[in-house]
Write a protein that holds these residues in place. Structure first.
Motif, PDB file in Angstrom:
ATOM      1  N   LYS A 204     166.395  56.207  41.021  1.00  0.00           N
ATOM      2  CA  LYS A 204     166.202  57.061  42.191  1.00  0.00           C
ATOM      3  C   LYS A 204     164.789  57.625  42.151  1.00  0.00           C
ATOM      4  O   LYS A 204     164.424  58.354  41.235  1.00  0.00           O
ATOM      5  N   GLY A 205     163.962  57.244  43.126  1.00  0.00           N
ATOM      6  CA  GLY A 205     162.598  57.739  43.218  1.00  0.00           C
ATOM      7  C   GLY A 205     162.533  58.976  44.102  1.00  0.00           C
ATOM      8  O   GLY A 205     163.082  58.986  45.209  1.00  0.00           O
ATOM      9  N   THR A 206     161.877  60.027  43.621  1.00  0.00           N
ATOM     10  CA  THR A 206     161.773  61.295  44.347  1.00  0.00           C
ATOM     11  C   THR A 206     160.313  61.739  44.378  1.00  0.00           C
ATOM     12  O   THR A 206     159.578  61.557  43.412  1.00  0.00           O
ATOM     13  N   ASN A 207     159.920  62.329  45.498  1.00  0.00           N
ATOM     14  CA  ASN A 207     158.538  62.801  45.673  1.00  0.00           C
ATOM     15  C   ASN A 207     157.530  61.672  45.458  1.00  0.00           C
ATOM     16  O   ASN A 207     156.470  61.862  44.851  1.00  0.00           O
ATOM     17  N   LEU A 208     157.849  60.502  45.972  1.00  0.00           N
ATOM     18  CA  LEU A 208     156.948  59.371  45.820  1.00  0.00           C
ATOM     19  C   LEU A 208     155.735  59.526  46.741  1.00  0.00           C
ATOM     20  O   LEU A 208     155.814  60.134  47.806  1.00  0.00           O
ATOM     21  N   ILE A 209     154.619  58.956  46.309  1.00  0.00           N
ATOM     22  CA  ILE A 209     153.377  59.057  47.072  1.00  0.00           C
ATOM     23  C   ILE A 209     153.533  58.340  48.410  1.00  0.00           C
ATOM     24  O   ILE A 209     154.024  57.208  48.488  1.00  0.00           O
ATOM     25  N   TYR A 210     153.094  59.017  49.464  1.00  0.00           N
ATOM     26  CA  TYR A 210     153.253  58.503  50.822  1.00  0.00           C
ATOM     27  C   TYR A 210     152.012  58.876  51.620  1.00  0.00           C
ATOM     28  O   TYR A 210     151.655  60.059  51.719  1.00  0.00           O
ATOM     29  N   GLY A 211     151.309  57.879  52.144  1.00  0.00           N
ATOM     30  CA  GLY A 211     150.099  58.130  52.914  1.00  0.00           C
ATOM     31  C   GLY A 211     150.238  57.645  54.338  1.00  0.00           C
ATOM     32  O   GLY A 211     150.848  56.600  54.605  1.00  0.00           O
ATOM     33  N   ARG A 212     149.676  58.393  55.268  1.00  0.00           N
ATOM     34  CA  ARG A 212     149.754  58.017  56.681  1.00  0.00           C
ATOM     35  C   ARG A 212     148.598  58.655  57.442  1.00  0.00           C
ATOM     36  O   ARG A 212     147.987  59.616  56.975  1.00  0.00           O
ATOM     37  N   ASP A 213     148.309  58.110  58.607  1.00  0.00           N
ATOM     38  CA  ASP A 213     147.284  58.667  59.487  1.00  0.00           C
ATOM     39  C   ASP A 213     147.948  59.718  60.364  1.00  0.00           C
ATOM     40  O   ASP A 213     148.663  59.396  61.310  1.00  0.00           O
ATOM     41  N   ILE A 214     147.701  60.997  60.055  1.00  0.00           N
ATOM     42  CA  ILE A 214     148.336  62.065  60.827  1.00  0.00           C
ATOM     43  C   ILE A 214     147.612  62.318  62.142  1.00  0.00           C
ATOM     44  O   ILE A 214     148.080  63.113  62.957  1.00  0.00           O
TER      45      ILE A 214
END
Length: 384
Positions: A204-214
């Motif tokens: 179970k992966g938690t608080n995984l790195i996530y990038g996006r153009d806001i």
């Protein structure tokens, strides 16, 4: 012609980035009884000032609540890394092994693991203005006397403007990504020296790195800038730790180690991986991207074997070949590997962007119960 240069405000080099990591670990093994063994451990990790500090503090952070860029070390961004250090990275580990009888063993384990990714130099806070920018020197091909010569060099300002720039941002209170792993397996010694293992494995992966153009423009007609959340900037790549993943699998293994005659190893895995951060289509709705992982392999079967042919001296066949015959025909083996697995997930996408939103992607929205080949209308454009 236009000449673009990416410049840096220099101070003993373009960038000098640093990060310090601290790790502490305790472990002990206990033999509770003649049949039960226990393994306990505790790890503590501190990723100080992640993702980077810079020797000359030549970094700037974009704050979402203020809608502006501020240098690190300022009153708005007091941390030299632009982020707060997460001090909550405690990782317990526990494992046990129980011998039910001489032929059957039960094992189980659970652990938490922390890790952070390294951000490259082109997408971290050191790539933001006013320390980094883009300069344009226009020359008129019909005005050679007034053109700028290469021998004149290219003047660079001490700082670069932030308005209209593309930015990188990291969530100030970003958490360290963690993965929980657990497994339970039973091993049984079968006749003919075959070892059978049945296991359940999960993560179970938690608080995984996530990038996006806001700052991706909302799809629609007209000028792009007014449809951005921050019209005064171009794209803003925002890094946070809010993604999740899960994996569950049933694993069966049968093994006969080499002694005499045939040996083999067969393994079958039935598993499923889910994630909500594999491919970002709509940065305003991360949950809509939840689905099978890119490397989701539902089923896999692998079988390898080794068979020593019963030919030559001391074997069942052709035992009296003599020295020459035994050298030619004795000692031969047959080996092979069979690998069968199901396919990976496939996501159809459109090569044409009709959203009038730079950086957007479009997929096909499949209508359940329809045949995409016989009924092309079952694949409809999906706004990203």
């Amino acid at each position: 012609q236009l000449l673009h240069l990416q410049g840096f405000h220099e101070k003993n080099g373009t960038r000098g980035q640093r990060r310090t990591e601290y790790s502490f670990y305790l472990q002990d093994n206990y033999k509770m009884t003649g049949k039960l063994a226990l393994n306990l451990g505790l790890r503590y990790d501190v990723f100080s000032r992640w993702p980077w500090t810079e020797v000359g503090d030549r970094q700037a952070q974009f704050l979402l609540d203020r809608g502006a860029v501020y240098p690190v070390g300022s009153s708005e961004v007091p941390s030299r890394s632009g982020t707060d250090t997460d001090y909550n990275n405690l990782s317990p580990r526990v494992g046990l092994a129980y011998a039910a009888n001489p032929r059957t063993t039960l094992r189980a384990a659970y652990g938490v693991f922390y890790a952070v990714l390294t951000r490259d130099v082109n997408s971290n806070l050191a790539a933001n203005p006013p320390f980094v920018g883009r300069l344009t020197y226009p020359n008129d091909q019909f005005d050679f006397p007034g053109a700028r010569r290469l021998s004149q060099g290219f003047d660079r300002p001490a700082t670069f403007p932030t308005l209209g720039a593309s930015l990188s941002s990291v969530r100030v209170d970003i958490k360290s990504p963690s993965v929980q792993q657990w497994n339970v397996n039973i091993q049984r010694q079968l006749p003919a020296e075959v070892l059978l293992t049945i296991a359940y494995i999960g993560t179970k992966g938690t608080n995984l790195i996530y990038g996006r153009d806001i700052n991706l423009p909302v799809p629609g007609p007209g000028a792009v800038a007014p449809r951005r959340l921050y019209p005064q900037y171009a794209d803003i790549q925002f890094l946070t730790s809010e993604a999740n993943s899960s994996y569950h699998s049933l694993q069966l293994t049968a093994e006969r180690r080499f002694s005499r005659g045939p040996s083999f190893l067969g393994a079958y895995t039935l598993g499923h991986c889910l994630s909500d951060a594999e491919a970002v289509q709509n940065p305003r709705d991360r949950r809509s991207d939840r689905g099978a992982c890119d490397l989701d392999l539902r089923q896999r079967f692998v079988f390898s074997y080794n068979y020593e042919l019963p030919l030559g001296r001391g074997k069942a066949w052709l035992a009296d070949l003599g020295r020459v015959g035994d050298a030619l025909l004795g000692g031969w083996q047959m080996n092979g590997i069979l690998n069968l697995y199901s396919g990976f997930p496939f996501t159809p996408s459109s090569a044409i962007n009709t959203l009038n939103s730079p950086g957007s992607s479009q997929r096909a929205s499949y209508v359940g119960g329809c045949d995409a080949v016989a009924d092309p209308e079952s694949l409809r454009p999906l706004v990203g």
